[in-house]
Design a protein around this motif. Structure first.
Motif, PDB file in Angstrom:
ATOM      1  N   LEU A  91       0.818  -1.220   0.000  1.00  0.00           N
ATOM      2  CA  LEU A  91       0.000   0.000   0.000  1.00  0.00           C
ATOM      3  C   LEU A  91       0.857   1.279   0.000  1.00  0.00           C
ATOM      4  CD1 LEU A  91      -2.924  -1.036   2.377  1.00  0.00           C
ATOM      5  CD2 LEU A  91      -3.075  -0.523  -0.060  1.00  0.00           C
ATOM      6  N   PRO A  92       1.812   1.432   0.912  1.00  0.00           N
ATOM      7  CA  PRO A  92       2.651   2.642   0.848  1.00  0.00           C
ATOM      8  C   PRO A  92       3.476   2.728  -0.430  1.00  0.00           C
ATOM      9  CG  PRO A  92       2.838   1.574   2.995  1.00  0.00           C
ATOM     10  CD  PRO A  92       2.125   0.623   2.106  1.00  0.00           C
ATOM     11  N   ALA A  93       3.993   1.582  -0.890  1.00  0.00           N
ATOM     12  CA  ALA A  93       4.789   1.600  -2.116  1.00  0.00           C
ATOM     13  C   ALA A  93       3.940   2.009  -3.319  1.00  0.00           C
ATOM     14  CB  ALA A  93       5.413   0.228  -2.352  1.00  0.00           C
ATOM     15  N   SER A  94       2.721   1.497  -3.402  1.00  0.00           N
ATOM     16  CA  SER A  94       1.837   1.853  -4.514  1.00  0.00           C
ATOM     17  C   SER A  94       1.487   3.326  -4.468  1.00  0.00           C
ATOM     18  CB  SER A  94       0.564   0.997  -4.452  1.00  0.00           C
ATOM     19  OG  SER A  94       0.875  -0.375  -4.510  1.00  0.00           O
ATOM     20  N   TYR A  95       1.228   3.843  -3.288  1.00  0.00           N
ATOM     21  CA  TYR A  95       0.908   5.265  -3.154  1.00  0.00           C
ATOM     22  C   TYR A  95       2.099   6.132  -3.561  1.00  0.00           C
ATOM     23  CZ  TYR A  95      -0.246   9.739  -0.994  1.00  0.00           C
ATOM     24  OH  TYR A  95      -0.485  11.068  -0.770  1.00  0.00           O
ATOM     25  N   ALA A  96       3.310   5.709  -3.181  1.00  0.00           N
ATOM     26  CA  ALA A  96       4.505   6.481  -3.527  1.00  0.00           C
ATOM     27  C   ALA A  96       4.699   6.534  -5.035  1.00  0.00           C
ATOM     28  CB  ALA A  96       5.730   5.866  -2.852  1.00  0.00           C
ATOM     29  N   PHE A  97       4.532   5.412  -5.717  1.00  0.00           N
ATOM     30  CA  PHE A  97       4.709   5.393  -7.168  1.00  0.00           C
ATOM     31  C   PHE A  97       3.570   6.130  -7.890  1.00  0.00           C
ATOM     32  CE2 PHE A  97       7.537   1.698  -6.390  1.00  0.00           C
ATOM     33  CZ  PHE A  97       8.628   2.136  -7.124  1.00  0.00           C
ATOM     34  N   ALA A  98       2.381   6.129  -7.297  1.00  0.00           N
ATOM     35  CA  ALA A  98       1.232   6.736  -7.971  1.00  0.00           C
ATOM     36  C   ALA A  98       1.145   8.239  -7.755  1.00  0.00           C
ATOM     37  CB  ALA A  98      -0.061   6.066  -7.483  1.00  0.00           C
ATOM     38  N   ARG A  99       1.577   8.732  -6.595  1.00  0.00           N
ATOM     39  CA  ARG A  99       1.329  10.128  -6.267  1.00  0.00           C
ATOM     40  C   ARG A  99       2.570  10.934  -5.898  1.00  0.00           C
ATOM     41  NH1 ARG A  99      -2.255  10.073  -9.012  1.00  0.00           N
ATOM     42  NH2 ARG A  99      -4.481  10.192  -8.565  1.00  0.00           N
ATOM     43  N   LEU A 100       3.627  10.319  -5.452  1.00  0.00           N
ATOM     44  CA  LEU A 100       4.809  11.057  -5.040  1.00  0.00           C
ATOM     45  C   LEU A 100       5.834  11.083  -6.167  1.00  0.00           C
ATOM     46  CD1 LEU A 100       5.244   9.741  -1.388  1.00  0.00           C
ATOM     47  CD2 LEU A 100       3.911  11.696  -2.202  1.00  0.00           C
ATOM     48  N   LEU A 183      -3.004   8.530   2.753  1.00  0.00           N
ATOM     49  CA  LEU A 183      -3.113   7.136   2.316  1.00  0.00           C
ATOM     50  C   LEU A 183      -4.143   6.380   3.142  1.00  0.00           C
ATOM     51  CD1 LEU A 183      -2.172   4.566   0.814  1.00  0.00           C
ATOM     52  CD2 LEU A 183      -0.334   4.373   2.507  1.00  0.00           C
ATOM     53  N   ALA A 184      -4.073   6.534   4.459  1.00  0.00           N
ATOM     54  CA  ALA A 184      -4.932   5.748   5.352  1.00  0.00           C
ATOM     55  C   ALA A 184      -6.382   6.215   5.320  1.00  0.00           C
ATOM     56  CB  ALA A 184      -4.383   5.817   6.773  1.00  0.00           C
ATOM     57  N   ARG A 185      -6.606   7.532   5.186  1.00  0.00           N
ATOM     58  CA  ARG A 185      -7.962   8.059   5.322  1.00  0.00           C
ATOM     59  C   ARG A 185      -8.666   8.352   4.005  1.00  0.00           C
ATOM     60  NH1 ARG A 185      -8.163  12.082  10.600  1.00  0.00           N
ATOM     61  NH2 ARG A 185      -7.212  10.622  12.097  1.00  0.00           N
ATOM     62  N   ILE A 186      -7.912   8.399   2.929  1.00  0.00           N
ATOM     63  CA  ILE A 186      -8.528   8.697   1.636  1.00  0.00           C
ATOM     64  C   ILE A 186      -8.364   7.545   0.658  1.00  0.00           C
ATOM     65  CG2 ILE A 186      -8.505  10.245  -0.358  1.00  0.00           C
ATOM     66  CD1 ILE A 186      -7.651  12.494   1.465  1.00  0.00           C
ATOM     67  N   TYR A 187      -7.126   7.157   0.414  1.00  0.00           N
ATOM     68  CA  TYR A 187      -6.860   6.190  -0.650  1.00  0.00           C
ATOM     69  C   TYR A 187      -7.293   4.772  -0.273  1.00  0.00           C
ATOM     70  CZ  TYR A 187      -4.471   9.476  -3.663  1.00  0.00           C
ATOM     71  OH  TYR A 187      -4.204  10.530  -4.522  1.00  0.00           O
ATOM     72  N   VAL A 188      -7.024   4.360   0.940  1.00  0.00           N
ATOM     73  CA  VAL A 188      -7.417   2.999   1.339  1.00  0.00           C
ATOM     74  C   VAL A 188      -8.935   2.825   1.331  1.00  0.00           C
ATOM     75  CG1 VAL A 188      -7.397   1.335   3.226  1.00  0.00           C
ATOM     76  CG2 VAL A 188      -5.290   2.548   2.613  1.00  0.00           C
ATOM     77  N   PRO A 189      -9.729   3.747   1.929  1.00  0.00           N
ATOM     78  CA  PRO A 189     -11.195   3.577   1.858  1.00  0.00           C
ATOM     79  C   PRO A 189     -11.754   3.596   0.439  1.00  0.00           C
ATOM     80  CG  PRO A 189     -10.615   5.118   3.603  1.00  0.00           C
ATOM     81  CD  PRO A 189      -9.367   4.883   2.816  1.00  0.00           C
ATOM     82  N   LEU A 190     -11.168   4.417  -0.439  1.00  0.00           N
ATOM     83  CA  LEU A 190     -11.667   4.510  -1.809  1.00  0.00           C
ATOM     84  C   LEU A 190     -11.212   3.346  -2.684  1.00  0.00           C
ATOM     85  CD1 LEU A 190     -11.236   8.334  -2.541  1.00  0.00           C
ATOM     86  CD2 LEU A 190     -13.345   7.097  -1.989  1.00  0.00           C
ATOM     87  N   SER A 191     -10.257   2.563  -2.217  1.00  0.00           N
ATOM     88  CA  SER A 191      -9.712   1.458  -3.016  1.00  0.00           C
ATOM     89  C   SER A 191     -10.134   0.103  -2.477  1.00  0.00           C
ATOM     90  CB  SER A 191      -8.180   1.560  -3.048  1.00  0.00           C
ATOM     91  OG  SER A 191      -7.761   2.794  -3.565  1.00  0.00           O
ATOM     92  N   GLY A 192     -11.323   0.059  -1.865  1.00  0.00           N
ATOM     93  CA  GLY A 192     -11.815  -1.199  -1.314  1.00  0.00           C
ATOM     94  C   GLY A 192     -11.851  -2.348  -2.314  1.00  0.00           C
ATOM     95  N   PRO A 193     -12.406  -2.145  -3.533  1.00  0.00           N
ATOM     96  CA  PRO A 193     -12.431  -3.244  -4.512  1.00  0.00           C
ATOM     97  C   PRO A 193     -11.035  -3.742  -4.891  1.00  0.00           C
ATOM     98  CG  PRO A 193     -13.979  -1.532  -5.134  1.00  0.00           C
ATOM     99  CD  PRO A 193     -13.182  -0.987  -3.993  1.00  0.00           C
ATOM    100  N   ALA A 194     -10.087  -2.811  -5.051  1.00  0.00           N
ATOM    101  CA  ALA A 194      -8.726  -3.224  -5.421  1.00  0.00           C
ATOM    102  C   ALA A 194      -8.073  -4.004  -4.287  1.00  0.00           C
ATOM    103  CB  ALA A 194      -7.883  -2.000  -5.771  1.00  0.00           C
ATOM    104  N   ILE A 195      -8.249  -3.544  -3.062  1.00  0.00           N
ATOM    105  CA  ILE A 195      -7.658  -4.245  -1.922  1.00  0.00           C
ATOM    106  C   ILE A 195      -8.310  -5.613  -1.748  1.00  0.00           C
ATOM    107  CG2 ILE A 195      -7.340  -4.162   0.580  1.00  0.00           C
ATOM    108  CD1 ILE A 195      -7.160  -1.129   0.352  1.00  0.00           C
TER     109      ILE A 195
END
Length: 276
Positions: A91-100, A183-195
């Motif tokens: 999850l953190p690695a995906s967020y880093a590559f997608a947004r940072l 990541l914890a409060r926005i991306y994880v809740p919105l990515s329920g199907p992917a997770i």
């Protein structure tokens, strides 16, 4: 009238028939497994619809094995720990590559993607020596550690994170939220199907993992459920009905998990294909 014409379209009828044939071909091995699991050993290789009285002795043999609970416990612990640690890493690695934005991110992601073309069988000997030098041989960690950084799940989550509007990041940053909080409060809740899709795939792959525990775990009481079926042997060779009974028992959690997560699984695959 148009609906009737569409339902009688020869192409649609042909496509439906082909899908039914492929579906039956996929179901046939599972039906054969269950049917043979209820047969005595002497009738294992008879035709599928050979008349015989079903027996439950094979399932009783598997469940009553003195190490069956150990195998089940080892498998459950391995699956749960692997999935939790994989999400903590991915999850953190995906967020880093997608947004940072950081130097070398594209090159690093390309290197990760290139690892997908390397078969795991080519790394068996190095991994064997590596685990032995670290003192991890004959333990569950030889199965857990390689599961932490699967590039497939990294790419899956990157696709979902990139589909989330950047405006949410900017609004959260203005409010003083950290990247971890976003990541914890926005991306994880919105990515329920992917997770959910990643968890389902991870569960199936780790639960059915045969090669790694077969090669790197030698103690019978530390073995996992799927490769442990090799211990049901007789003088003439493998006891096929008993082993298929064990396979039928082992597949039950996967079927139940898929039933309860099918909605998220289909949505996750669909969104990955459209938004990616």
């Amino acid at each position: 009238m148009n609906i009737e014409l569409q339902t009688k379209n020869p192409k649609q009828v042909f496509f439906t028939m082909v899908m039914w044939i492929f579906g039956l071909l996929m179901v046939y091995p599972f039906v054969s497994m269950v049917v043979i699991a209820f047969r005595p050993a002497g009738l294992a290789y008879r035709p599928l619809f050979y008349p015989t009285v079903p027996i439950a002795d094979n399932f009783i043999t598997v469940i009553s094995h003195p190490n069956f609970l150990n195998w089940s416990q080892n498998t459950i612990v391995t699956v749960v720990v692997s999935i939790v640690l994989r999400l903590m890493v991915t999850l953190p690695a995906s967020y880093a590559f997608a947004r940072l934005k950081f130097r070398g991110s594209k090159l690093l992601l390309l290197v990760f993607m290139l690892t997908l073309v390397v078969p795991s069988e080519t790394t068996m000997v190095p991994r064997y020596l590596y685990y032995k030098s670290l003192g991890l041989f004959d333990s569950l960690w030889v199965v857990i550690l390689p599961e932490l950084s699967e590039v497939f799940y990294l790419m899956l989550l990157i696709q979902f994170f990139q589909a989330i509007p950047r405006d949410l990041n900017e609004a959260a940053c203005i409010d003083g939220a950290s990247q971890l909080c976003i990541l914890a409060r926005i991306y994880v809740p919105l990515s329920g199907p992917a997770i959910a899709t990643a968890v389902l795939f991870s569960f199936i792959n780790i639960w059915n993992n045969f090669l790694d525990p077969y090669l790197f775990i030698t103690s019978i009481d530390r073995q996992m459920l799927t490769p442990a079926l090799k211990y049901f042997q007789e003088r003439g060779g493998a006891n096929v009905p008993v082993q298929l009974a064990g396979s039928a028992i082992a597949i039950i959690p996967i079927v139940l998990l898929f039933i309860f997560t099918q909605k998220y699984f289909v949505e996750g695959i669909t969104n990955a294909g459209i938004k990616g």
